[in-house]
Scaffold this motif. Structure first.
Motif, PDB file in Angstrom:
ATOM      1  N   HIS A  56       0.832  -1.211   0.000  1.00  0.00           N
ATOM      2  CA  HIS A  56       0.000   0.000   0.000  1.00  0.00           C
ATOM      3  C   HIS A  56       0.866   1.260   0.000  1.00  0.00           C
ATOM      4  CE1 HIS A  56      -3.453   2.489   1.091  1.00  0.00           C
ATOM      5  NE2 HIS A  56      -2.816   2.918   2.154  1.00  0.00           N
ATOM      6  N   PRO A  60      -1.172   2.606  -3.540  1.00  0.00           N
ATOM      7  CA  PRO A  60      -1.158   3.870  -4.293  1.00  0.00           C
ATOM      8  C   PRO A  60      -0.420   5.031  -3.637  1.00  0.00           C
ATOM      9  CG  PRO A  60      -3.177   3.736  -3.038  1.00  0.00           C
ATOM     10  CD  PRO A  60      -2.392   2.481  -2.704  1.00  0.00           C
ATOM     11  N   LEU A  61       0.071   4.905  -2.371  1.00  0.00           N
ATOM     12  CA  LEU A  61       0.486   6.115  -1.659  1.00  0.00           C
ATOM     13  C   LEU A  61       1.618   6.861  -2.338  1.00  0.00           C
ATOM     14  CD1 LEU A  61       0.250   5.436   2.155  1.00  0.00           C
ATOM     15  CD2 LEU A  61      -1.380   6.482   0.579  1.00  0.00           C
ATOM     16  N   HIS A  65       0.957  10.483  -4.399  1.00  0.00           N
ATOM     17  CA  HIS A  65       1.510  11.745  -3.915  1.00  0.00           C
ATOM     18  C   HIS A  65       2.562  12.327  -4.842  1.00  0.00           C
ATOM     19  CE1 HIS A  65      -0.618  10.295  -0.410  1.00  0.00           C
ATOM     20  NE2 HIS A  65      -0.720  11.556  -0.077  1.00  0.00           N
ATOM     21  N   LEU A  68       0.217  13.774  -7.594  1.00  0.00           N
ATOM     22  CA  LEU A  68      -0.727  14.812  -7.147  1.00  0.00           C
ATOM     23  C   LEU A  68      -0.025  16.007  -6.507  1.00  0.00           C
ATOM     24  CD1 LEU A  68      -3.603  12.572  -5.772  1.00  0.00           C
ATOM     25  CD2 LEU A  68      -3.700  14.125  -7.731  1.00  0.00           C
ATOM     26  N   ILE A  69       0.918  15.743  -5.569  1.00  0.00           N
ATOM     27  CA  ILE A  69       1.587  16.867  -4.914  1.00  0.00           C
ATOM     28  C   ILE A  69       2.719  17.376  -5.795  1.00  0.00           C
ATOM     29  CG2 ILE A  69       2.849  17.647  -2.884  1.00  0.00           C
ATOM     30  CD1 ILE A  69       1.350  15.653  -1.235  1.00  0.00           C
ATOM     31  N   VAL A  73      -0.012  19.841  -7.518  1.00  0.00           N
ATOM     32  CA  VAL A  73      -0.053  20.901  -6.496  1.00  0.00           C
ATOM     33  C   VAL A  73       1.038  21.947  -6.730  1.00  0.00           C
ATOM     34  CG1 VAL A  73       0.248  21.399  -4.041  1.00  0.00           C
ATOM     35  CG2 VAL A  73      -1.214  19.504  -4.754  1.00  0.00           C
ATOM     36  N   PHE A 112       9.071  12.076   1.323  1.00  0.00           N
ATOM     37  CA  PHE A 112       7.868  11.260   1.533  1.00  0.00           C
ATOM     38  C   PHE A 112       7.878  10.079   0.567  1.00  0.00           C
ATOM     39  CE2 PHE A 112       3.731  11.031   3.439  1.00  0.00           C
ATOM     40  CZ  PHE A 112       2.824  10.617   2.468  1.00  0.00           C
ATOM     41  N   SER A 150       6.535  14.109   6.658  1.00  0.00           N
ATOM     42  CA  SER A 150       5.185  14.629   6.338  1.00  0.00           C
ATOM     43  C   SER A 150       5.030  16.044   6.877  1.00  0.00           C
ATOM     44  CB  SER A 150       4.128  13.726   6.974  1.00  0.00           C
ATOM     45  OG  SER A 150       4.194  12.433   6.427  1.00  0.00           O
ATOM     46  N   MET A 153       6.773  18.478   4.592  1.00  0.00           N
ATOM     47  CA  MET A 153       5.929  18.711   3.415  1.00  0.00           C
ATOM     48  C   MET A 153       4.750  19.615   3.782  1.00  0.00           C
ATOM     49  SD  MET A 153       4.614  15.805   0.742  1.00  0.00           S
ATOM     50  CE  MET A 153       3.565  14.870   1.812  1.00  0.00           C
ATOM     51  N   GLY A 154       4.180  19.374   4.958  1.00  0.00           N
ATOM     52  CA  GLY A 154       3.054  20.188   5.418  1.00  0.00           C
ATOM     53  C   GLY A 154       3.428  21.653   5.573  1.00  0.00           C
ATOM     54  N   PHE A 157       2.950  23.632   2.451  1.00  0.00           N
ATOM     55  CA  PHE A 157       1.543  23.985   2.195  1.00  0.00           C
ATOM     56  C   PHE A 157       1.101  25.149   3.074  1.00  0.00           C
ATOM     57  CE2 PHE A 157      -0.398  20.694  -0.514  1.00  0.00           C
ATOM     58  CZ  PHE A 157       0.592  19.735  -0.538  1.00  0.00           C
TER      59      PHE A 157
END
Ligand code: HEM
Length: 175
Positions: A56, A60-61, A65, A68-69, A73, A112, A150, A153-154, A157
């Motif tokens: 997993h 897809p993780l 990411h 998408l990121i 993003v 990540f 994480s 990365m946060g 954002f």
């Protein structure tokens, strides 16, 4: 050959967002093609993908990411930073925060992805070797690493949100 004067020289710091977005879509799509190849698919299924376990983490993780990121993003961040001054008529609250938005997000995302791929493979191989204790020990190490990366990365954002918010606030305060 005559080169056109750059219309918005202040936006040159957005070039790295555009390159990184394109780069991440390349990595993410190579990952996508790789994970659907029958031997790889069989291996990922045998370690729990997409439902859980080490598989997993990879699919897809990591795949989701990176695309998408990394791909989407960061492009949205560049487009927002490009359009906002032109729409509001005020300069971005901080160009320094543009720099921080990029590097915290990019380093966080690459960390990540690398963490998910590395621990996905290591734990997956321990699972297939039947070493469930070893897999659990490895997962105890995974938790603080993924939590730290994480958060990095946060921060990217949250800096982005603050810079956009402060710019819009400034635009409503302009005389
Ligand atoms: C700091 C930013 C982020 C962190 C730390 C993060 C972390 C995670 C984690 C830990 C999961 C797995 C949950 C589980 O165990 O199933 C997850 C799932 C997911 N995330 Fe994020 N995420 C972040 C931002 C985003 C963003 C911005 C997007 C989309 C633009 C996104 C899209 C997804 C998707 C689609 C899934 C579900 C994958 C699946 O199981 O099918 N994430 N995320």
């Amino acid at each position: 050959m005559t080169t056109q004067p750059i219309a918005y020289p202040e936006d040159r710091d957005l070039i790295k967002f555009l390159f990184f977005s394109t780069f991440c879509l390349m990595v993410g799509t190579i990952h996508g093609v790789w994970q659907i190849q029958p031997p790889v698919r069989e291996w990922l299924d045998s370690i729990g993908s997409p439902y859980g376990g080490p598989g997993h983490m990879i699919d897809p993780l990591a795949h989701a990411h990176m695309n998408l990121i990394g791909g989407v993003v960061t492009l949205c961040m560049a487009a927002t930073y490009y359009m906002l001054p032109k729409i509001t008529g005020v300069a971005l609250w901080s160009r320094r925060l543009v720099f921080h938005t990029f590097w915290w997000t990019a380093i966080g995302l690459l960390g990540f992805y690398t963490t998910l791929m590395t621990f996905g493979v290591l734990e997956g191989n321990l699972l297939l070797a039947g070493d469930l204790e070893g897999m659990d020990e490895m997962h105890q190490l995974f938790k603080p690493v993924i939590a730290t990366i994480s958060t990095i990365m946060g921060v990217g954002f949250w800096v982005f949100f603050f810079n956009v918010f402060a710019t819009i606030k400034k635009s409503y305060q302009k005389p």
